[in-house]
Design an enzyme around this catalytic site. Structure first.
Site, mmCIF file in Angstrom:
data_model
loop_
_atom_site.group_PDB
_atom_site.id
_atom_site.type_symbol
_atom_site.label_atom_id
_atom_site.label_comp_id
_atom_site.label_asym_id
_atom_site.label_seq_id
_atom_site.Cartn_x
_atom_site.Cartn_y
_atom_site.Cartn_z
ATOM 1 N N LYS A 139 0.729 -1.196 0.023
ATOM 2 C CA LYS A 139 0.141 0.022 -0.177
ATOM 3 C C LYS A 139 0.874 1.422 -0.025
ATOM 4 O O LYS A 139 0.567 2.179 -0.943
ATOM 5 C CB LYS A 139 -0.859 0.043 1.429
ATOM 6 C CG LYS A 139 -1.562 1.301 1.356
ATOM 7 C CD LYS A 139 -2.495 1.482 2.788
ATOM 8 C CE LYS A 139 -1.924 1.910 4.073
ATOM 9 N NZ LYS A 139 -1.526 3.311 3.729
ATOM 10 N N ASN A 140 1.896 1.335 0.903
ATOM 11 C CA ASN A 140 2.521 2.396 1.076
ATOM 12 C C ASN A 140 3.532 2.840 -0.229
ATOM 13 O O ASN A 140 4.145 3.965 -0.299
ATOM 14 C CB ASN A 140 3.185 2.626 2.379
ATOM 15 C CG ASN A 140 2.594 2.812 3.637
ATOM 16 O OD1 ASN A 140 1.236 2.851 3.353
ATOM 17 N ND2 ASN A 140 3.084 2.653 4.746
ATOM 18 N N CYS A 175 -5.100 13.286 12.533
ATOM 19 C CA CYS A 175 -5.772 11.961 12.267
ATOM 20 C C CYS A 175 -5.658 11.366 13.467
ATOM 21 O O CYS A 175 -4.932 11.888 14.544
ATOM 22 C CB CYS A 175 -5.334 11.289 11.230
ATOM 23 S SG CYS A 175 -3.464 10.844 11.579
ATOM 24 N N ARG A 208 0.255 15.191 12.911
ATOM 25 C CA ARG A 208 0.692 14.653 11.438
ATOM 26 C C ARG A 208 0.995 16.021 10.696
ATOM 27 O O ARG A 208 0.210 16.191 9.441
ATOM 28 C CB ARG A 208 0.144 13.707 10.707
ATOM 29 C CG ARG A 208 -0.282 12.218 11.463
ATOM 30 C CD ARG A 208 -0.609 11.201 10.823
ATOM 31 N NE ARG A 208 0.244 10.536 9.905
ATOM 32 C CZ ARG A 208 -0.214 9.471 9.124
ATOM 33 N NH1 ARG A 208 -1.098 8.836 9.590
ATOM 34 N NH2 ARG A 208 0.832 8.820 8.489
ATOM 35 N N ASP A 257 4.397 0.792 12.147
ATOM 36 C CA ASP A 257 3.076 0.100 11.650
ATOM 37 C C ASP A 257 2.867 -1.156 12.114
ATOM 38 O O ASP A 257 1.789 -1.827 11.981
ATOM 39 C CB ASP A 257 2.958 0.160 10.037
ATOM 40 C CG ASP A 257 2.638 1.650 9.401
ATOM 41 O OD1 ASP A 257 2.377 2.422 10.293
ATOM 42 O OD2 ASP A 257 2.896 1.805 8.235
ATOM 43 N N ARG A 313 -8.820 -0.171 4.188
ATOM 44 C CA ARG A 313 -8.262 0.775 3.411
ATOM 45 C C ARG A 313 -6.731 0.277 3.060
ATOM 46 O O ARG A 313 -6.156 0.636 2.031
ATOM 47 C CB ARG A 313 -7.584 2.038 4.571
ATOM 48 C CG ARG A 313 -8.723 3.139 4.582
ATOM 49 C CD ARG A 313 -8.245 4.168 5.535
ATOM 50 N NE ARG A 313 -6.882 4.491 5.189
ATOM 51 C CZ ARG A 313 -5.848 4.932 5.965
ATOM 52 N NH1 ARG A 313 -5.890 4.821 7.354
ATOM 53 N NH2 ARG A 313 -4.533 5.057 5.785
#
Ligand code: UD1
Length: 424
Positions: A22-23, A117, A122, A310, A402
Site C-alpha cells: 500500500k505505502n 488524524c 501529522r 506500523d 483501507r
C-alpha cells in the site's frame, strides 16, 4: 458499516501470499502525474486507499484503466486542474503526495491541508520546507485550511535540503518535485524505507536521475522531461509482518510467500528474541511458533531500518500473550496507543506512561466488542480475537480495508474462524 467477528481459532497453518505494498503504490501512482505518457503499474493491491488515489488522479485529468488483475495503466496527458479535492484529502492523508509531481509538472498546486488524524497531528511542514528550498513560494491559508505552492519564474531550482526528521511523505514529495527541477537537489537525512527505493526505481525508469535512494542522502539531477514506464510494486512488508504475528500469536506455523526477508529484519529479530522460529526457505518466510513457550521483549519504533511503527500495535497484541512483561516505546508518532484501550477491554491490562506502554504479558484474552481505531490497530484487534476466548467483534473495519487486500479471506485460508458482516 461492516464489522468482523472472530472466534478463538487455535494455531493457524498453511501459506499466505503477500500483496503489493500500500505505502509503495500510492506514491508510484502519484508519480505518473509527472509525465504526459502512459505509465503501467503491476501488482497493484485492491484497497480502499488505492481507489481514493485513483479518484485523486482522475480529478487532475488522468485516464486510468484497470485490467482487473492488478495492472493499472495511468495517463495524465493533460493536467486539467491544479487544485486538489478537499474530500479526497480528508479521506486519505497520503493523497498529499501529489503535491510534488504537480508542482514539478505545472509549476503550481493548491492543496487542502490534511489536518490531524487518530495517531497525531501529522503536519506537512517538512514537505513545504523542501518545496521552499527548491525556490517555490508557499502560501499557507490556515483559515481556509489550504496551501498554495508556486514555483519561481525560472521553475524549481535544485538545492540542498536537510530534513529535521526522515519523513517518508516529505522525502517522496521532494524527490518527485526535484526530478524536473533545474540542477541538482540533495536530500539529507532522507527516509530510507523500501518504498522510497521503489519510487526512485520507477522514476529512474521514467528517465529521472536519482542516486542514493535507500540511504540517508539522495541526489537528484533534474531532467527536462520524463517518459512512461512499466513498474511492479514491491510486496507489502507491513502485511508480511502482520501474518508473521498471526503465526506467533496463535502459536501456529505459516509460510509467507512473496515477501522480502530483508524488509522485515527488525520484526524477525524481535520474534526470535521471544522464541519464535523464523527461517527463510525456498518457499518463503517460515514462521513457526508451535508448542513453544514464548517470552517477552522490548520494542522501540524508529524510522527504517528500525522497528516499524506500523507493526507496533500487532506486536503489542502478541506480547499480551507471552510470559513476562514487555515495554513498547513509540517514537515516530505522538499518539499511537489508541489500541491499548481496546486490548484492555479484552483483559490485556496494559498501562501507558508518556510514549511507553507496559505490557504485563501472560494473559488469556477474552472476546469483547472493540474498535479498529486505525488501520494497523484494526489488524491488531483481529489478531487478539484469534486467541481470545469466545467471540470478538471488531467494528469500524473500514480502517482495515483501507490497507489490507482480501484480509478476511487470507485469514480464513490459514484456518482462522472469522467473518465479515454488515452492521445493522
Ligand atoms: C508513512 C506511511 C505510514 C507510516 C509512516 C512512518 C504511507 C502512505 N504512510 O506515513 O504508514 O506509519 O510513514 O513509517 O507511506 N512529520 C512532521 N512534519 C512533516 C512530516 C512528518 O513533523 O512534514 C512527522 C509526523 O507527524 C510523524 C513523523 O514525522 O510524527 C513520521 O511521519 P512520516 O514519515 O512523514 O509518515 P507518513 O509519510 O505520513
Amino acid at each position: 458499516m461492516a464489522k468482523i467477528l472472530i472466534n478463538s481459532s487455535g494455531p493457524l497453518s498453511g501459506s499466505v501470499f503477500i500483496s503489493g505494498a500500500k505505502n509503495a503504490v500510492l506514491p508510484l501512482m502519484a508519480a505518473t502525474l509527472l509525465t504526459s505518457e502512459e505509465c503501467i503499474i503491476d501488482d497493484v493491491p485492491s484497497l480502499a486507499d488505492v481507489t481514493v488515489m485513483r479518484k485523486m488522479l482522475e480529478n487532475f485529468g488522468s485516464v486510468i484503466t484497470d485490467d482487473g488483475k492488478g495492472r493499472l495503466s495511468i495517463r495524465a496527458r493533460e493536467i486539467t486542474t491544479i487544485e486538489g479535492s478537499k474530500d479526497l484529502v480528508r479521506e486519505m492523508r497520503a493523497s498529499t503526495v501529489v503535491m510534488g509531481p504537480l508542482l514539478a509538472r505545472c509549476g503550481e498546486v493548491i492543496m487542502p491541508l490534511p489536518g490531524g488524524c487518530a495517531i497525531g497531528k501529522r503536519p506537512i511542514d517538512l514537505h513545504l520546507k523542501g518545496f521552499k528550498a527548491l525556490g517555490a513560494d508557499v502560501d499557507l491559508d490556515m483559515e481556509n485550511e489550504i496551501v498554495h505552492i508556486k514555483a519561481g519564474p525560472e521553475g524549481l531550482i535544485g538545492d540542498v535540503i536537510y530534513l529535521d526528521f526522515p519523513s517518508v511523505g516529505a522525502t517522496e514529495n521532494i524527490l518527485m518535485a526535484a526530478t524536473l527541477a533545474k540542477g541538482t537537489t540533495i536530500i539529507e537525512n532522507a527516509a530510507k524505507e523500501p518504498e522510497i527505493i521503489d519510487l526512485a526505481n520507477q522514476l529512474n525508469k521514467m528517465g529521472a536521475k536519482i542516486k542514493g535512494a535507500g540511504t540517508d542522502t539522495i541526489r537528484i539531477t533534474g531532467v527536462a522531461r520524463l517518459t512512461g514506464s512499466i513498474h511492479t510494486v514491491i510486496p507489502d512488508r507491513i502485511e508480511t509482518g502482520t501474518f508473521m504475528l498471526a503465526a506467533a500469536i496463535t502459536r501456529g506455523r505459516i509460510v509467507i510467500k512473496n515477501a522480502i526477508p530483508g524488509h522485515v529484519r527488525p520484526i524477525v529479530a524481535k520474534l526470535k528474541e521471544c522464541g519464535v522460529t523464523v527461517e527463510t526457505t525456498e518457499y518463503g518466510i517460515l514462521v513457526d511458533a508451535t508448542d513453544r513457550v514464548l517470552t517477552s521483549t522490548n520494542i522501540k519504533t524508529l524510522p527504517y531500518p528500525g522497528f516499524p511503527t506500523d507493526i507496533q500495535s500487532p506486536f503489542m497484541a502478541f506480547l499480551t500473550t507471552v510470559e513476562g512483561p514487555s515495554v513498547v516505546r513509540e517514537t515516530v508518532f505522538e499518539n499511537r496507543f489508541m489500541h491499548v484501550n481496546e486490548l484492555n477491554r479484552m483483559g490485556a491490562d496494559i498501562s501507558i506512561e508518556n510514549r511507553e506502554a507496559r505490557v504485563p504479558g501472560g494473559k488469556h484474552l477474552k472476546g469483547a466488542k472493540v474498535r479498529a481505531t486505525d488501520l494497523r490497530a484494526g489488524a491488531a484487534m483481529v489478531l487478539a480475537g484469534l486467541v481470545a476466548s469466545g467471540t470478538t467483534e471488531v467494528s469500524e473495519i473500514y480502517h482495515i480495508e483501507r490497507g489490507y487486500e482480501n484480509f478476511v479471506q487470507k485469514f480464513k485460508g490459514l484456518g482462522a474462524d472469522l467473518m465479515r458482516v454488515e452492521e445493522d
